[in-house]
Design an enzyme around this catalytic site. Structure first.
Site, PDB file in Angstrom:
ATOM      1  N   ASP A  48       1.765  -3.891  -9.486  1.00 31.27           N
ATOM      2  CA  ASP A  48       1.507  -5.240  -9.990  1.00 31.27           C
ATOM      3  C   ASP A  48       1.924  -5.389 -11.455  1.00 31.27           C
ATOM      4  OD1 ASP A  48       0.397  -5.415  -7.514  1.00 31.27           O
ATOM      5  OD2 ASP A  48      -1.677  -5.410  -8.195  1.00 31.27           O
TER       6      ASP A  48
ATOM      7  N   HIS B  97       0.834  -1.220   0.000  1.00 27.56           N
ATOM      8  CA  HIS B  97       0.000   0.000   0.000  1.00 27.56           C
ATOM      9  C   HIS B  97       0.861   1.260   0.000  1.00 27.56           C
ATOM     10  CE1 HIS B  97      -4.047  -1.731   0.291  1.00 27.56           C
ATOM     11  NE2 HIS B  97      -3.457  -2.718   0.940  1.00 27.56           N
ATOM     12  N   THR B  98       2.047   1.131  -0.518  1.00 26.99           N
ATOM     13  CA  THR B  98       2.916   2.313  -0.643  1.00 26.99           C
ATOM     14  C   THR B  98       2.924   2.830  -2.083  1.00 26.99           C
ATOM     15  OG1 THR B  98       4.709   0.729  -0.843  1.00 26.99           O
ATOM     16  CG2 THR B  98       4.525   1.866   1.248  1.00 26.99           C
TER      17      THR B  98
HETATM   18  C1  GLA Z   1      -3.009  -4.322  -4.876  1.00 31.81           C
HETATM   19  C2  GLA Z   1      -2.836  -3.171  -5.864  1.00 31.81           C
HETATM   20  C3  GLA Z   1      -1.400  -2.644  -5.848  1.00 31.81           C
HETATM   21  C4  GLA Z   1      -0.932  -2.341  -4.429  1.00 31.81           C
HETATM   22  C5  GLA Z   1      -1.259  -3.508  -3.492  1.00 31.81           C
HETATM   23  C6  GLA Z   1      -0.983  -3.166  -2.065  1.00 31.81           C
HETATM   24  O1  GLA Z   1      -2.266  -5.428  -5.285  1.00 31.81           O
HETATM   25  O2  GLA Z   1      -3.172  -3.582  -7.159  1.00 31.81           O
HETATM   26  O3  GLA Z   1      -1.294  -1.511  -6.679  1.00 31.81           O
HETATM   27  O4  GLA Z   1      -1.477  -1.134  -3.978  1.00 31.81           O
HETATM   28  O5  GLA Z   1      -2.612  -3.917  -3.585  1.00 31.81           O
HETATM   29  O6  GLA Z   1       0.376  -2.963  -1.861  1.00 31.81           O
END
Ligand code: GLA
Length: 394
Positions: free
Chosen positions: A171, A34-35
């Site tokens: 991701d 969540h960064t």
């Molecule tokens: C999901 C989102 C990413 C990221 C993660 C938490 O996978 O798609 O962009 O924010 O959560 O780190």
């Protein structure tokens, strides 16, 4: 195995040989959760679970899509690109639409089959793999020469505009930029990145899949993002120069604690600490100090569970088990991974005890939740690529 099945299916359905095939991996994230949408650091890697695509162009404007895993098809015309009522098709259509919006020309329609072994809803970014693979497949098929960075940005826009999740860039960036045996330290502020060899010869990366996906997922994700933005907005009164939580130190945050709603304060606190943790964890990795690295993973879990509140009883149970287990000395670190509310934990486990670890944790999980625990031992691989050697990828 999957690659061959996809090619074969393509030939069966379309009665032609695919022009090309693509492999697009899922991802893990070692630390930095969540960064990404807060312009901080993340440390993901592509893995040996992937979505495979076979594609060939057509003489007309029709696009025919087939999902191998769902055994479902969808057809539309390039002249009328829009959202489908089939959720799975939207990831592909979204990439096509965003590619065109970016100014690339798709001259004619195509036939496409895709499918793979990235488990759905497990936090391994199956959707980013689908989007990244689709982008590369289009780029190669129509000689578009889309850069890796553009592929990632297109995939992210597809997720925002066609899947409705305001995700960060991590991701898709990982699925596209992955490198064998390396993790990617990505700076989500300017998208510069550095590969770090993941050197842990006696350890295995083990993922434990809770098998649950509490459906709060997407709405709570967007809510966390909004809470962080609210925190930044309030803090700008005192620090007009800040643009995101990346620009906020722990001290700056503390000085504004009475101005922020308590929940917003907790969210910001977690993010500011987590951004700092990624840097410390990378330094530990450079000196092969897995103990410190693992300790940081536990701290991340604690923050995600207590301050960011995106964990769930199943994830907390699995992480606590690693701490209380008689095998805990052989487990460097564990934490929930990805967006939260279900999915997988990531565990760094001494290879010699992996089997014993899995046996005990599976028994304990079943005992507690009456749920079977799936697990995956993952390897770090290259990112999305065209498959050129049939035998290598068979
Ligand atoms: C999901 C989102 C990413 C990221 C993660 C938490 O996978 O798609 O962009 O924010 O959560 O780190």
């Amino acid at each position: 195995m999957y690659y061959k099945l996809i090619c074969q299916k393509f030939e069966d359905i379309f009665d032609q040989i695919p022009t090309l095939s693509v492999r697009a991996p899922g991802r893990i994230n070692l630390i930095g959760e969540h960064t990404d949408y807060n312009h901080g650091f993340v440390l993901p890697a592509a893995i040996d679970k992937a979505i495979y695509f076979s594609i060939a162009s057509r003489d007309d404007q029709t696009c025919k899509l087939y999902s191998y895993d769902l055994q479902d098809s969808y057809e539309f015309s390039l002249e009328k690109i829009g959202k489908s009522d089939k959720g799975w098709a939207n990831f592909l259509i979204g990439v096509l639409a965003e590619t065109i919006k970016k100014g690339y020309t798709i001259p004619n329609g195509f036939n496409l089959v895709f499918g793979g072994d990235v488990p759905l809803g497990a936090g391994l970014s199956s959707s980013a793999a689908v989007e990244s693979g689709m982008g590369l497949a289009l780029s190669k098929l129509f000689d578009l020469n889309i850069s890796k960075l553009d592929l990632a940005l297109i995939a992210q826009l597809a997720e925002h505009n066609f899947a409705g999740v305001n995700c960060g860039i991590m991701d898709m960036f990982a699925s596209i930029h992955g490198k064998e045996n390396s993790v990617i330290k990505l700076d989500c502020q300017d998208l510069s990145f550095q590969y770090f060899p993941f050197h842990a010869p006696n350890y295995t990366i083990v993922l434990c899949n809770t098998g649950v996906k509490h459906n709060l997922g997407d709405s709570e994700y967007n809510k966390r993002r909004a809470e962080c933005e609210e925190g930044v907005k309030i803090m700008q009164n005192a620090f007009p120069q800040i643009d995101s939580l990346r620009d906020v130190s722990a001290q700056m945050l503390r000085s504004q604690s009475d101005k922020l709603p308590y929940v917003v304060y907790k969210r910001c606190k977690y993010v500011v600490e987590e951004i700092e943790r990624v840097t410390i964890a990378c330094e530990a990795l450079e000196r092969d100090d897995l103990a410190t690295f693992g300790q940081k993973m536990y701290e991340t879990h604690e923050g995600l569970s207590k301050d960011y509140e995106v964990s769930c009883p199943e994830l907390d149970f699995l992480v606590e088990h690693t701490l209380n287990s008689p095998l805990s000395e052989s487990i460097a670190g564990a934490r929930m991974m990805g967006g939260g509310f279900g999915g997988c934990t990531i565990n760094l486990v001494k290879t010699e005890i992996v089997d014993a670890f899995l046996e005990t944790i599976k028994t304990a999980y079943y005992h507690q939740f009456k749920l079977e625990l799936d697990s995956y031992k993952v390897k770090i691989t290259n990112g999305v690529e065209e498959i050129t050697d049939i035998f290598e990828n068979a």
